[in-house]
Scaffold this motif. Structure first.
Motif, PDB file in Angstrom:
ATOM      1  N   SER A   1       0.988  -1.291   0.072  1.00  0.00           N
ATOM      2  CA  SER A   1       0.211  -0.248  -0.165  1.00  0.00           C
ATOM      3  C   SER A   1       1.042   1.177   0.002  1.00  0.00           C
ATOM      4  O   SER A   1       0.299   2.692  -0.185  1.00  0.00           O
ATOM      5  N   HIS A   2       2.195   1.115   0.476  1.00  0.00           N
ATOM      6  CA  HIS A   2       3.109   2.236   0.379  1.00  0.00           C
ATOM      7  C   HIS A   2       3.962   2.778  -0.974  1.00  0.00           C
ATOM      8  O   HIS A   2       3.657   1.598  -1.753  1.00  0.00           O
ATOM      9  N   GLY A   3       4.117   3.450  -1.446  1.00  0.00           N
ATOM     10  CA  GLY A   3       5.272   4.373  -2.467  1.00  0.00           C
ATOM     11  C   GLY A   3       5.487   5.088  -2.753  1.00  0.00           C
ATOM     12  O   GLY A   3       5.451   6.190  -0.893  1.00  0.00           O
ATOM     13  N   VAL A   4       6.285   5.246  -3.106  1.00  0.00           N
ATOM     14  CA  VAL A   4       7.334   6.738  -3.616  1.00  0.00           C
ATOM     15  C   VAL A   4       6.129   7.894  -3.192  1.00  0.00           C
ATOM     16  O   VAL A   4       4.992   7.802  -4.375  1.00  0.00           O
TER      17      VAL A   4
ATOM     18  N   ALA B   1       3.554  11.058  -8.887  1.00  0.00           N
ATOM     19  CA  ALA B   1       3.898  10.356  -7.701  1.00  0.00           C
ATOM     20  C   ALA B   1       5.878  10.567  -7.873  1.00  0.00           C
ATOM     21  O   ALA B   1       5.981  11.290  -7.005  1.00  0.00           O
ATOM     22  N   THR B   2       5.752  10.043  -9.284  1.00  0.00           N
ATOM     23  CA  THR B   2       7.353   9.738  -9.386  1.00  0.00           C
ATOM     24  C   THR B   2       8.144  11.148  -9.313  1.00  0.00           C
ATOM     25  O   THR B   2       9.905  11.242 -10.149  1.00  0.00           O
TER      26      THR B   2
ATOM     27  N   SER C   1       9.492  15.362 -14.208  1.00  0.00           N
ATOM     28  CA  SER C   1       9.893  16.895 -14.196  1.00  0.00           C
ATOM     29  C   SER C   1      11.847  15.882 -14.245  1.00  0.00           C
ATOM     30  O   SER C   1      12.527  16.496 -14.040  1.00  0.00           O
ATOM     31  N   GLU C   2      11.695  14.252 -15.028  1.00  0.00           N
ATOM     32  CA  GLU C   2      13.400  14.100 -14.599  1.00  0.00           C
ATOM     33  C   GLU C   2      14.606  14.439 -15.560  1.00  0.00           C
ATOM     34  O   GLU C   2      13.549  14.564 -17.234  1.00  0.00           O
ATOM     35  N   GLU C   3      15.370  14.395 -15.486  1.00  0.00           N
ATOM     36  CA  GLU C   3      16.494  14.857 -17.349  1.00  0.00           C
ATOM     37  C   GLU C   3      16.714  13.691 -17.098  1.00  0.00           C
ATOM     38  O   GLU C   3      16.593  12.512 -16.515  1.00  0.00           O
ATOM     39  N   GLY C   4      17.156  13.485 -19.010  1.00  0.00           N
ATOM     40  CA  GLY C   4      17.634  12.493 -19.124  1.00  0.00           C
ATOM     41  C   GLY C   4      16.994  11.364 -19.122  1.00  0.00           C
ATOM     42  O   GLY C   4      15.731  12.020 -20.004  1.00  0.00           O
ATOM     43  N   THR C   5      16.486  10.011 -19.595  1.00  0.00           N
ATOM     44  CA  THR C   5      15.883   9.287 -20.038  1.00  0.00           C
ATOM     45  C   THR C   5      15.399   8.271 -19.183  1.00  0.00           C
ATOM     46  O   THR C   5      16.424   7.658 -18.715  1.00  0.00           O
ATOM     47  N   THR C   6      14.477   8.204 -18.423  1.00  0.00           N
ATOM     48  CA  THR C   6      14.392   7.483 -17.223  1.00  0.00           C
ATOM     49  C   THR C   6      12.231   6.644 -17.580  1.00  0.00           C
ATOM     50  O   THR C   6      11.390   7.078 -18.369  1.00  0.00           O
ATOM     51  N   LEU C   7      12.334   5.745 -16.814  1.00  0.00           N
ATOM     52  CA  LEU C   7      11.086   3.960 -18.020  1.00  0.00           C
ATOM     53  C   LEU C   7      11.235   3.977 -16.598  1.00  0.00           C
ATOM     54  O   LEU C   7      11.367   3.852 -15.590  1.00  0.00           O
ATOM     55  N   LEU C   8       8.984   4.163 -16.597  1.00  0.00           N
ATOM     56  CA  LEU C   8       8.553   3.923 -15.167  1.00  0.00           C
ATOM     57  C   LEU C   8       7.680   2.555 -16.175  1.00  0.00           C
ATOM     58  O   LEU C   8       7.332   2.308 -17.184  1.00  0.00           O
ATOM     59  N   VAL C   9       8.003   1.878 -15.370  1.00  0.00           N
ATOM     60  CA  VAL C   9       6.885   0.367 -15.325  1.00  0.00           C
ATOM     61  C   VAL C   9       6.397  -0.552 -14.361  1.00  0.00           C
ATOM     62  O   VAL C   9       6.575  -0.569 -13.636  1.00  0.00           O
TER      63      VAL C   9
END
Length: 556
Positions: free
Chosen positions: A102-105, A302-303, A307-315
């Motif tokens: 139930s928790h997360g960033v 949430a993440t 606004s992230e710099e460069g390349t970020t992947l959310l899966v």
């Protein structure tokens, strides 16, 4: 007409001859778990009958009977046709002590709730305002009692959290199995199930009823009246939100996969059936596409992916395999049908992450195995995280070859501790884990299909952007299921590229924490509507070489 008596409910139902046990159970309100919706592929709808009552059934090939001992046989309820009177025992479901994250960033949130209270001492009454709208007026000074709710409607699980809108604190949480999964495990099966008015109402009614049970739980934990809960935010994939709102999802299941309900708006609590304040509101965050839903919208928030710099992947690793990627401030999103294997479904000894499920598996250097079981004690099945661990470790140890088949021990040398666990069950190879718990060759195939779908999705998304795997700066693994995984298993399995090693972060249930941000800060709502409008949706099937990429991703 034949009569079926269902135990332990002790409920008798008259059905036309030729009806299946599953159809009869649904007509009579008896719950039999059938996550494949009666297709006969999951094997989870087994029920028990006496040897005498077998004569009252017609059983197609592959539907049993399976010997359950002491004169009792098991049959698949979805295929067993009723010819005469009989008694059926529905086994108790193995879902005690479910582990649901139930928790997360969640980044810092400015407290600017949409619903606020204003006390008028002259009139001695409190006004409840939603934006510029007056929701209600209540007698007395109750300005300090202002609460909100968030619900993550996952394909498999539900998580609810009660929030204090005065100070932004999370006061209580509760979680449960999504009852829709008892009838249809994956998204496409639920779309088919809800293709009739009765099916849609079953899907809507069952999930709303469970949400209301969770609401009762969280308000009771802290002694809050649910009439003081004025707004709820529901996050979930596009199909889950359609079903929860009673919107026909048929268009999501056929080309061109149009969305009937995009979200980014309010509905009244009375209209949705969500049991909060009578004048309360339900906010539905915007969905990105038919298969990239508000859960990913919430995850992006949430993440702070955008606004992230460069390349970020959310899966989000689950039945839907949703993912989003940011590169130089631009967002792309896609999804891939991983199927229910990672939830323990369509697996011979699969089960949800409850007591008795194998959740961890490791092979030591001497070949001895370590098995972690939820709740301790004897293993009774395998949940998703355990399944990934088992297959990844056996691939690493050479027990499973790159093609996904168990190796021939006459040709390949293995430690005796592993070789002894390679057995034959019903004439087919399997790996023994515990009494009545094993990994079958078909189970490995299900893992191949699920991991192949997600890996192909990642590879094609990167190719579409012209990005090499090594250029990805960070990989965020979201979801209740994803939180229980190990990075080394995901890479050993080939679900994630080896270039992601050292870059993986498990961010937990960001669907819930993103929904919390939306609840607490009203300015997040127009921001996410604008953001979603700018996301480029990548249709994987339309990319040249999709089939080849998927086949290549099946290899371990």
């Amino acid at each position: 007409m034949p009569t079926i008596r269902f135990l332990p409910d002790d409920r008798s139902i008259f059905v036309p001859a030729g009806s299946t046990i599953l159809v009869a159970a649904r007509q009579g309100g008896v719950t039999i778990e059938a996550p494949c919706n009666g297709a006969g592929s999951c094997g989870k709808c087994r029920v028990l009958v006496t040897e005498r009552d077998l004569a009252s059934l017609r059983l197609p090939d592959g539907s049993g009977p399976f010997d359950a001992g002491e004169g009792i046989s098991a049959v698949l309820a979805c295929h067993a046709e009723v010819l005469g009177d009989l008694t059926v025992t529905v086994p108790e479901r193995k879902e005690a002590g479910l582990k649901i994250a139930s928790h997360g960033v969640r980044g810092d949130v400015t407290l600017r709730p949409y619903v606020v209270k204003r006390y008028d001492p002259d009139r001695h009454e409190t006004s409840i305002l939603a934006g510029d709208e007056l929701l209600a007026v209540e007698q007395g000074d109750i300005s300090a009692e202002c609460f909100g709710l968030v619900v993550d409607i996952g394909t498999t699980t539900l998580v609810a959290a009660l929030m204090d809108l005065e100070d932004g604190r999370e006061l209580a949480t509760a979680s449960a199995l999504n009852p829709q999964s008892l009838h249809a495990q994956d998204v496409l099966s639920r779309i088919r199930f809800a293709s009739t008015p009765d099916g849609l109402e079953e899907m809507r009614g069952s999930v709303v009823e469970e949400i209301n049970r969770l609401i009762a739980s969280v308000v009771a934990q802290v002694g809050v009246a649910r009439e003081r809960v004025y707004e709820a935010v529901l996050a979930g994939n596009t199909t889950m939100i359609h079903l929860a709102c009673g919107v026909d999802p048929a268009s999501l299941g056929k080309y061109p996969y149009t969305v009937e309900f995009t979200g980014g708006c309010h509905r009244s609590a009375a209209e949705t059936g969500v049991a909060i304040a009578p004048a309360g509101l339900v906010y539905l965050p915007p969905a990105i596409s038919a298969y990239v839903g508000a859960d990913i919208t919430a995850g992006i928030l949430a993440t702070q992916l955008h606004s992230e710099e460069g390349t970020t992947l959310l899966v989000d690793i689950g039945t839907n395999g949703e993912m989003a990627i940011v590169k130089d401030g631009r967002l792309w999103a896609t999804s891939t049908a991983a199927g229910p294997a990672f939830e323990g479904m369509n697996i011979a000894c699969g089960m949800r992450a409850g007591k008795g499920a194998i959740e961890r598996f490791h092979v030591r250097e001497n070949g001895e195995v370590e098995i972690g079981v939820i709740g301790g004690g004897e293993a009774t099945g395998i949940c998703g995280s355990g399944l990934i661990d088992i297959v990844a470790e056996l691939v690493r140890e050479g027990v499973i070859g790159p093609n996904g088949r168990f190796v021939n021990t006459e040709r390949v040398s293995l430690p005796s501790t592993l070789r002894e666990r390679l057995v034959t069950i019903s004439g087919k190879p399997a790996f023994h884990l515990a009494d009545d718990v094993h990994l079958s060759q078909q189970d490995i195939r299900q893992v191949q299909l699920a991991k192949g779908a997600i890996r192909a999705g990642i590879d094609l998304l990167l190719r579409h952007l012209g990005v090499e795997a090594g250029e990805v700066r960070s990989v965020l693994i979201a979801g209740s299921f994803g939180y229980h995984l190990r990075a080394e298993s995901l890479i050993s399995l080939g679900l994630l590229p080896s270039e992601f090693d050292g870059k993986i972060e498990f961010v937990g249930n960001t669907s819930k924490t993103g929904a919390e941000a939306i609840l607490l800060d009203r300015e997040c709502r127009p921001e996410m509507v604008r953001l979603v409008a700018g996301v480029e949706v990548v249709e994987l099937a339309a990319i040249e070489g999709f089939d080849k990429a998927f086949v290549a991703s099946l290899k371990f």
